[in-house]
Design a protein around this motif. Structure first.
Motif, short mmCIF file in Angstrom:
data_model
loop_
_atom_site.label_atom_id
_atom_site.label_comp_id
_atom_site.label_asym_id
_atom_site.label_seq_id
_atom_site.Cartn_x
_atom_site.Cartn_y
_atom_site.Cartn_z
N VAL A 207 0.86 -1.18 0.00
CA VAL A 207 0.00 0.00 0.00
C VAL A 207 0.90 1.23 0.00
CG1 VAL A 207 -1.71 1.30 1.32
CG2 VAL A 207 -1.82 -1.20 1.26
N ALA A 208 0.65 2.14 -0.92
CA ALA A 208 1.38 3.40 -0.97
C ALA A 208 0.41 4.53 -0.65
CB ALA A 208 2.01 3.61 -2.34
N ILE B 13 1.92 17.05 5.55
CA ILE B 13 0.96 16.51 6.51
C ILE B 13 1.69 15.56 7.45
CG2 ILE B 13 -1.06 16.72 5.01
CD1 ILE B 13 -0.83 13.68 4.51
N CYS B 14 1.15 15.44 8.65
CA CYS B 14 1.64 14.48 9.63
C CYS B 14 0.63 13.33 9.64
CB CYS B 14 1.75 15.12 11.00
SG CYS B 14 2.39 13.98 12.25
N LEU B 15 1.09 12.14 9.30
CA LEU B 15 0.21 10.99 9.19
C LEU B 15 0.46 10.05 10.36
CD1 LEU B 15 -1.83 9.82 7.12
CD2 LEU B 15 0.08 8.58 6.12
N ILE C 144 -0.75 2.45 23.17
CA ILE C 144 -1.37 3.73 23.56
C ILE C 144 -0.76 4.84 22.71
CG2 ILE C 144 -1.61 5.39 25.44
CD1 ILE C 144 -1.65 2.99 27.35
N ASP C 145 -1.62 5.71 22.23
CA ASP C 145 -1.18 6.80 21.36
C ASP C 145 -0.59 7.92 22.21
OD1 ASP C 145 -0.76 8.67 19.41
OD2 ASP C 145 -2.83 8.70 18.68
N ASP C 146 0.72 8.09 22.11
CA ASP C 146 1.39 9.15 22.88
C ASP C 146 1.51 10.45 22.09
OD1 ASP C 146 3.38 8.66 21.01
OD2 ASP C 146 4.81 7.85 22.46
N GLY C 147 0.97 10.47 20.87
CA GLY C 147 1.02 11.68 20.05
C GLY C 147 2.28 11.81 19.22
N LEU C 148 3.25 10.90 19.41
CA LEU C 148 4.51 10.97 18.68
C LEU C 148 4.83 9.68 17.92
CD1 LEU C 148 6.68 12.68 21.44
CD2 LEU C 148 5.66 13.77 19.44
N THR C 149 4.63 8.55 18.58
CA THR C 149 4.97 7.26 17.98
C THR C 149 4.13 7.00 16.74
OG1 THR C 149 5.50 6.42 20.18
CG2 THR C 149 5.17 4.78 18.45
N GLY C 150 4.78 6.49 15.69
CA GLY C 150 4.08 6.13 14.47
C GLY C 150 3.77 7.28 13.54
N ARG C 151 4.28 8.46 13.83
CA ARG C 151 4.00 9.61 12.97
C ARG C 151 5.05 9.69 11.86
NH1 ARG C 151 0.88 8.96 16.95
NH2 ARG C 151 -0.75 10.49 17.30
N ILE C 152 4.57 10.00 10.65
CA ILE C 152 5.48 10.29 9.55
C ILE C 152 5.04 11.60 8.91
CG2 ILE C 152 6.13 7.90 9.09
CD1 ILE C 152 4.22 7.93 6.73
N GLU C 153 5.99 12.35 8.50
CA GLU C 153 5.74 13.62 7.83
C GLU C 153 5.83 13.39 6.33
OE1 GLU C 153 4.70 17.55 8.64
OE2 GLU C 153 5.37 16.13 10.15
N LEU C 154 4.77 13.74 5.61
CA LEU C 154 4.77 13.61 4.16
C LEU C 154 4.73 15.00 3.54
CD1 LEU C 154 2.27 10.67 3.41
CD2 LEU C 154 4.75 10.65 3.29
N VAL C 155 5.79 15.35 2.83
CA VAL C 155 5.82 16.61 2.11
C VAL C 155 4.94 16.47 0.87
CG1 VAL C 155 8.10 17.23 3.01
CG2 VAL C 155 7.91 16.02 0.82
N GLY D 189 3.56 15.60 -2.54
CA GLY D 189 4.01 14.67 -3.56
C GLY D 189 4.73 13.44 -3.03
N ALA D 190 5.08 13.43 -1.75
CA ALA D 190 5.81 12.28 -1.18
C ALA D 190 4.84 11.15 -0.87
CB ALA D 190 6.53 12.70 0.10
N GLU D 191 5.40 9.94 -0.79
CA GLU D 191 4.58 8.79 -0.44
C GLU D 191 5.32 7.88 0.53
OE1 GLU D 191 3.59 6.96 -4.22
OE2 GLU D 191 5.03 5.36 -3.85
#
Length: 118
Positions: free
Chosen positions: A6-7, A16-18, A50-61, A63-65
């Motif tokens: 999955v892309a 965006i912060c995903l 538990i969602d700490d607000g930081l773990t698992g976040r990626i920043e997508l500029v 056009g990025a995937e």
């Protein structure tokens, strides 16, 4: 074995912060149905951390995937019987505790596949 890639692409003009915290759980983000549209139940997904607000976040500029890979074996506790199926990626994301995450539903088109043997 069924291999799924999955892309997720950012088509917008801003970064965006995903929140991908649940993306590692195939049973939580992949839906499978038979050719006639009957849902195929996966194994129950594990509880995400538990969602700490930081773990698992990626920043997508713009056009990025980001790509995520899954195995069909991780979805079911037994092999699927012969037949035609369809699979899609679907996840609903909320803003989260940090207030900076992209919120909305990511959903792919259905993709058909066949099981030819057991």
């Amino acid at each position: 074995d069924l291999a799924i890639e999955v892309a997720v692409r950012n088509p917008g003009p801003a970064s965006i912060c995903l929140n991908t915290l649940t993306f590692q759980y195939s049973a939580a983000v992949l839906e499978v149905q038979t050719a006639d549209g009957t849902p195929v139940a996966p194994i129950p997904p594990s509880l995400p951390p538990i969602d700490d607000g930081l773990t698992g976040r990626i920043e997508l500029v713009p056009g990025a995937e980001a790509s995520f890979n899954y195995s069909g074996a991780s979805l079911f506790d037994a092999p699927l019987p012969r037949g035609r199926y369809a699979i899609r990626f679907r996840v609903m994301l909320v803003e989260g505790p940090s207030g900076r995450n992209w919120a909305g539903t990511l959903v792919s088109d259905w993709v058909s596949f066949s099981i030819l043997g057991e």
